[in-house]
Motif scaffolding. Structure first.
Motif, mmCIF file in Angstrom:
data_model
loop_
_atom_site.group_PDB
_atom_site.id
_atom_site.type_symbol
_atom_site.label_atom_id
_atom_site.label_comp_id
_atom_site.label_asym_id
_atom_site.label_seq_id
_atom_site.Cartn_x
_atom_site.Cartn_y
_atom_site.Cartn_z
ATOM 1 N N ARG A 1 0.825 -1.216 0.000
ATOM 2 C CA ARG A 1 0.000 0.000 0.000
ATOM 3 C C ARG A 1 0.854 1.258 0.000
ATOM 4 O O ARG A 1 0.495 2.247 -0.606
ATOM 5 C CB ARG A 1 -0.925 0.001 1.201
ATOM 6 C CG ARG A 1 -1.984 -1.062 1.097
ATOM 7 C CD ARG A 1 -3.100 -0.778 2.036
ATOM 8 N NE ARG A 1 -4.155 -1.758 1.831
ATOM 9 C CZ ARG A 1 -5.110 -1.973 2.685
ATOM 10 N NH1 ARG A 1 -5.171 -1.278 3.804
ATOM 11 N NH2 ARG A 1 -6.026 -2.867 2.438
ATOM 12 N N ALA A 2 1.953 1.245 0.736
ATOM 13 C CA ALA A 2 2.843 2.413 0.797
ATOM 14 C C ALA A 2 4.222 1.959 1.272
ATOM 15 O O ALA A 2 4.358 0.898 1.878
ATOM 16 C CB ALA A 2 2.276 3.457 1.749
ATOM 17 N N HIS A 3 5.211 2.786 0.990
ATOM 18 C CA HIS A 3 6.573 2.504 1.448
ATOM 19 C C HIS A 3 7.285 3.827 1.678
ATOM 20 O O HIS A 3 6.945 4.843 1.078
ATOM 21 C CB HIS A 3 7.328 1.652 0.428
ATOM 22 C CG HIS A 3 7.516 2.343 -0.883
ATOM 23 N ND1 HIS A 3 6.513 2.438 -1.815
ATOM 24 C CD2 HIS A 3 8.579 2.988 -1.410
ATOM 25 C CE1 HIS A 3 6.957 3.106 -2.866
ATOM 26 N NE2 HIS A 3 8.211 3.452 -2.641
ATOM 27 N N SER A 4 8.264 3.808 2.581
ATOM 28 C CA SER A 4 9.014 5.033 2.841
ATOM 29 C C SER A 4 10.316 4.694 3.556
ATOM 30 O O SER A 4 10.540 3.568 3.988
ATOM 31 C CB SER A 4 8.201 6.010 3.679
ATOM 32 O OG SER A 4 7.967 5.479 4.974
ATOM 33 N N VAL A 5 11.147 5.726 3.664
ATOM 34 C CA VAL A 5 12.377 5.641 4.442
ATOM 35 C C VAL A 5 12.229 6.662 5.573
ATOM 36 O O VAL A 5 11.902 7.820 5.331
ATOM 37 C CB VAL A 5 13.613 5.958 3.578
ATOM 38 C CG1 VAL A 5 14.877 5.996 4.429
ATOM 39 C CG2 VAL A 5 13.756 4.954 2.450
ATOM 40 N N GLU A 6 12.433 6.215 6.811
ATOM 41 C CA GLU A 6 12.394 7.107 7.964
ATOM 42 C C GLU A 6 13.827 7.459 8.338
ATOM 43 O O GLU A 6 14.731 6.623 8.209
ATOM 44 C CB GLU A 6 11.698 6.454 9.143
ATOM 45 C CG GLU A 6 10.231 6.195 8.930
ATOM 46 C CD GLU A 6 9.565 5.566 10.133
ATOM 47 O OE1 GLU A 6 8.340 5.612 10.198
ATOM 48 O OE2 GLU A 6 10.263 4.999 11.009
ATOM 49 N N TRP A 7 14.031 8.679 8.819
ATOM 50 C CA TRP A 7 15.360 9.125 9.189
ATOM 51 C C TRP A 7 15.316 9.855 10.519
ATOM 52 O O TRP A 7 14.332 10.516 10.844
ATOM 53 C CB TRP A 7 15.911 10.052 8.110
ATOM 54 C CG TRP A 7 17.260 10.598 8.411
ATOM 55 C CD1 TRP A 7 18.454 9.950 8.214
ATOM 56 C CD2 TRP A 7 17.594 11.860 8.962
ATOM 57 N NE1 TRP A 7 19.502 10.738 8.616
ATOM 58 C CE2 TRP A 7 18.991 11.932 9.077
ATOM 59 C CE3 TRP A 7 16.838 12.939 9.383
ATOM 60 C CZ2 TRP A 7 19.650 13.036 9.591
ATOM 61 C CZ3 TRP A 7 17.493 14.044 9.894
ATOM 62 C CH2 TRP A 7 18.884 14.087 9.988
ATOM 63 N N LYS A 8 16.374 9.695 11.313
ATOM 64 C CA LYS A 8 16.505 10.439 12.557
ATOM 65 C C LYS A 8 17.954 10.804 12.773
ATOM 66 O O LYS A 8 18.861 10.142 12.247
ATOM 67 C CB LYS A 8 15.964 9.649 13.752
ATOM 68 C CG LYS A 8 16.762 8.394 14.106
ATOM 69 C CD LYS A 8 16.146 7.696 15.308
ATOM 70 C CE LYS A 8 16.955 6.466 15.700
ATOM 71 N NZ LYS A 8 16.396 5.801 16.874
ATOM 72 N N LYS A 9 18.171 11.875 13.531
ATOM 73 C CA LYS A 9 19.542 12.347 13.798
ATOM 74 C C LYS A 9 20.270 11.432 14.731
ATOM 75 O O LYS A 9 19.766 10.758 15.523
ATOM 76 C CB LYS A 9 19.511 13.745 14.396
ATOM 77 C CG LYS A 9 19.082 14.768 13.392
ATOM 78 C CD LYS A 9 19.122 16.142 13.993
ATOM 79 C CE LYS A 9 18.683 17.152 12.970
ATOM 80 N NZ LYS A 9 18.750 18.499 13.434
#
Length: 100
Positions: free
Chosen positions: A92-100
């Motif tokens: 249904r959806a995909h993404s890349v999450e990022w954090k410091k």
């Protein structure tokens, strides 16, 4: 014109009047300044992948399938093959999450 400029003064330090038009100037430390880039995206009906370079911080994948959401492990600096697979379920959806 002076009223408009005064009103914008402190609220928008990255905006400039040019020929009567308000022009946005790119800000080097914007909210979209993530520490990764991805290329070679491939998306199918039940899987996706991308070649990503994490330059700072940590990143992980998020894959939203029709039955549940899968999260990848957080990875640090380096070149990574990010992917998500839903098996027999639809992507249904995909993404890349990022954090410091």
């Amino acid at each position: 014109m002076k009223r408009v400029i005064r009103a914008l003064g402190a609220a928008s330090a990255t905006a400039v009047f040019a020929g009567g038009l308000l022009v946005a100037v790119p800000n080097s430390a914007s909210a979209n300044d993530y520490g990764y880039t991805c290329k070679n995206w491939k998306v199918g009906s039940s899987s996706w992948s991308a070649d990503c370079h994490v330059t700072r911080g940590k990143a992980r994948t998020t894959t939203d399938c029709s039955n549940k959401t899968h999260y990848g492990d957080w990875v640090g600096k380096g070149y990574w093959k990010f992917e998500g697979k839903c098996g027999k379920y639809a992507l249904r959806a995909h993404s890349v999450e990022w954090k410091k």
